[in-house]
Design a protein around this motif. Structure first.
Motif, mmCIF file in Angstrom:
data_model
loop_
_atom_site.group_PDB
_atom_site.id
_atom_site.type_symbol
_atom_site.label_atom_id
_atom_site.label_comp_id
_atom_site.label_asym_id
_atom_site.label_seq_id
_atom_site.Cartn_x
_atom_site.Cartn_y
_atom_site.Cartn_z
ATOM 1 N N VAL A 3 -99.271 -40.312 40.107
ATOM 2 C CA VAL A 3 -99.742 -39.779 41.385
ATOM 3 C C VAL A 3 -98.741 -40.209 42.449
ATOM 4 O O VAL A 3 -98.350 -41.379 42.509
ATOM 5 C CB VAL A 3 -101.144 -40.305 41.726
ATOM 6 C CG1 VAL A 3 -101.625 -39.731 43.056
ATOM 7 C CG2 VAL A 3 -102.132 -39.969 40.611
ATOM 8 N N THR A 4 -98.335 -39.279 43.289
ATOM 9 C CA THR A 4 -97.286 -39.547 44.273
ATOM 10 C C THR A 4 -97.762 -39.260 45.697
ATOM 11 O O THR A 4 -98.836 -38.691 45.913
ATOM 12 C CB THR A 4 -96.054 -38.668 43.990
ATOM 13 O OG1 THR A 4 -96.413 -37.295 44.256
ATOM 14 C CG2 THR A 4 -95.571 -38.820 42.548
ATOM 15 N N ASP A 7 -98.585 -35.711 46.188
ATOM 16 C CA ASP A 7 -99.949 -35.335 45.816
ATOM 17 C C ASP A 7 -100.905 -35.569 46.982
ATOM 18 O O ASP A 7 -101.792 -34.751 47.246
ATOM 19 C CB ASP A 7 -100.417 -36.125 44.597
ATOM 20 C CG ASP A 7 -99.693 -35.722 43.328
ATOM 21 O OD1 ASP A 7 -99.370 -34.530 43.174
ATOM 22 O OD2 ASP A 7 -99.450 -36.602 42.486
ATOM 23 N N GLU A 114 -98.813 -46.256 43.618
ATOM 24 C CA GLU A 114 -99.428 -45.112 42.945
ATOM 25 C C GLU A 114 -100.949 -45.204 43.006
ATOM 26 O O GLU A 114 -101.637 -44.205 43.218
ATOM 27 C CB GLU A 114 -98.981 -45.021 41.486
ATOM 28 C CG GLU A 114 -99.607 -43.835 40.784
ATOM 29 C CD GLU A 114 -99.434 -43.825 39.271
ATOM 30 O OE1 GLU A 114 -99.807 -42.802 38.672
ATOM 31 O OE2 GLU A 114 -98.973 -44.834 38.705
ATOM 32 N N ALA A 118 -103.401 -42.528 44.656
ATOM 33 C CA ALA A 118 -104.497 -41.895 43.914
ATOM 34 C C ALA A 118 -105.826 -42.089 44.618
ATOM 35 O O ALA A 118 -106.622 -41.144 44.740
ATOM 36 C CB ALA A 118 -104.552 -42.465 42.494
ATOM 37 N N CYS A 121 -105.919 -39.839 47.572
ATOM 38 C CA CYS A 121 -106.233 -38.455 47.164
ATOM 39 C C CYS A 121 -107.725 -38.300 46.902
ATOM 40 O O CYS A 121 -108.345 -37.319 47.331
ATOM 41 C CB CYS A 121 -105.465 -38.088 45.903
ATOM 42 S SG CYS A 121 -103.714 -37.786 46.128
ATOM 43 N N VAL A 145 -103.184 -31.904 40.855
ATOM 44 C CA VAL A 145 -103.418 -33.145 41.608
ATOM 45 C C VAL A 145 -104.692 -33.818 41.098
ATOM 46 O O VAL A 145 -104.704 -35.024 40.834
ATOM 47 C CB VAL A 145 -103.497 -32.871 43.125
ATOM 48 C CG1 VAL A 145 -103.924 -34.129 43.889
ATOM 49 C CG2 VAL A 145 -102.162 -32.351 43.646
ATOM 50 N N CYS A 146 -105.747 -33.042 40.941
ATOM 51 C CA CYS A 146 -107.011 -33.604 40.438
ATOM 52 C C CYS A 146 -106.815 -34.251 39.069
ATOM 53 O O CYS A 146 -107.346 -35.330 38.800
ATOM 54 C CB CYS A 146 -108.079 -32.523 40.351
ATOM 55 S SG CYS A 146 -108.582 -31.838 41.937
ATOM 56 N N ARG A 148 -104.066 -35.549 37.765
ATOM 57 C CA ARG A 148 -103.313 -36.808 37.878
ATOM 58 C C ARG A 148 -104.174 -37.918 38.467
ATOM 59 O O ARG A 148 -104.137 -39.060 38.021
ATOM 60 C CB ARG A 148 -102.040 -36.587 38.705
ATOM 61 C CG ARG A 148 -100.965 -35.830 37.948
ATOM 62 C CD ARG A 148 -99.638 -35.835 38.679
ATOM 63 N NE ARG A 148 -99.623 -35.004 39.870
ATOM 64 C CZ ARG A 148 -99.417 -33.688 39.881
ATOM 65 N NH1 ARG A 148 -99.230 -33.030 38.743
ATOM 66 N NH2 ARG A 148 -99.391 -33.015 41.021
ATOM 67 N N VAL A 149 -104.972 -37.589 39.476
ATOM 68 C CA VAL A 149 -105.853 -38.580 40.091
ATOM 69 C C VAL A 149 -106.897 -39.062 39.083
ATOM 70 O O VAL A 149 -107.157 -40.263 38.962
ATOM 71 C CB VAL A 149 -106.517 -38.007 41.366
ATOM 72 C CG1 VAL A 149 -107.609 -38.932 41.890
ATOM 73 C CG2 VAL A 149 -105.458 -37.763 42.439
ATOM 74 N N ARG A 152 -105.288 -41.381 36.569
ATOM 75 C CA ARG A 152 -104.918 -42.685 37.141
ATOM 76 C C ARG A 152 -106.136 -43.557 37.430
ATOM 77 O O ARG A 152 -106.141 -44.754 37.172
ATOM 78 C CB ARG A 152 -104.102 -42.475 38.421
ATOM 79 C CG ARG A 152 -103.727 -43.748 39.150
ATOM 80 C CD ARG A 152 -102.905 -44.692 38.249
ATOM 81 N NE ARG A 152 -102.491 -45.874 38.960
ATOM 82 C CZ ARG A 152 -103.280 -46.916 39.211
ATOM 83 N NH1 ARG A 152 -104.545 -46.903 38.820
ATOM 84 N NH2 ARG A 152 -102.818 -47.957 39.867
#
Length: 197
Positions: A3-4, A7, A114, A118, A121, A145-146, A148-149, A152
């Motif tokens: 997550v960046t 994002d 990260e 996250a 986000c 994005v969802c 990756r979040v 994480r």
């Protein structure tokens, strides 16, 4: 799947795009299933994200940095949304300038940049959706994005729910909805600490 800051920018841009046209509505309405109204929920987003940025800058190991960020009491819905967006952009800039070895306190584990991205986000999307629902709308965030979040913050759920829409899986993981065959969790906790330990 990291997550960046990008994002976080994408998440906030999506929320702002959905909510800005609704700033003429009654933001005293209850936000989704929360006890807060829409105005205070948007304020909470800004406060959380500025707090996360403060953690990355000051890097306390056992507590939050001692401050609260609030919107002015007479801020309009458009202005409190602007406050939330400012929090997201400041957190994104802080994530971009923090090295990967930085760690700071969060109750769910000493988080890295990260992790704070996250969590930022998640706060943005979930509470943005709470506000939207309170106004009779819904957000439709970027599914990558969802995903990756979710991976994480809820690594176990990400594996168990691999075939589920990532936005629905994220909402289920935070106790907002039921999924077929899965009742709404009464309690939940995400992971702030890095997955690698």
């Amino acid at each position: 799947m990291a997550v960046t800051a990008d994002d976080l920018d994408a998440a906030m841009s999506d929320v702002v795009a959905r909510l800005r046209p609704a700033t003429g509505l009654d933001w005293a309405a209850r936000a989704g299933g929360l006890e807060w109204d829409c105005w205070h929920t948007a304020e909470h987003i800004g406060d959380c994200l500025l707090s996360f940025a403060g953690q990355l800058v000051a890097r306390p190991q056992e507590r939050y940095v001692r401050f609260m960020a609030n919107a002015d009491k007479d801020a309009s819905p458009a202005e409190v949304l602007e406050f939330a967006e400012a929090g997201a952009r400041i957190l994104a800039a802080t994530v971009r300038t923090s090295g990967p070895t930085v760690r700071a306190y969060h109750p769910t584990g000493r988080a890295d940049p990260e992790g704070f991205a996250a969590m930022g986000c998640a706060e943005t999307l979930l509470h943005g959706d709470d506000v939207a629902r309170g106004l009779g709308l819904a957000i439709d965030p970027p599914r990558d994005v969802c995903a990756r979040v979710l991976t994480r913050l809820f690594p176990e759920a990400a594996q168990e729910l691999a075939g589920v829409d990532p936005w629905a899986a994220l909402r289920w993981s935070t106790g907002r909805i039921e999924l077929p065959g899965r009742p709404r969790p009464a309690q939940w906790r995400w992971r702030g600490a890095p997955l690698s330990g």
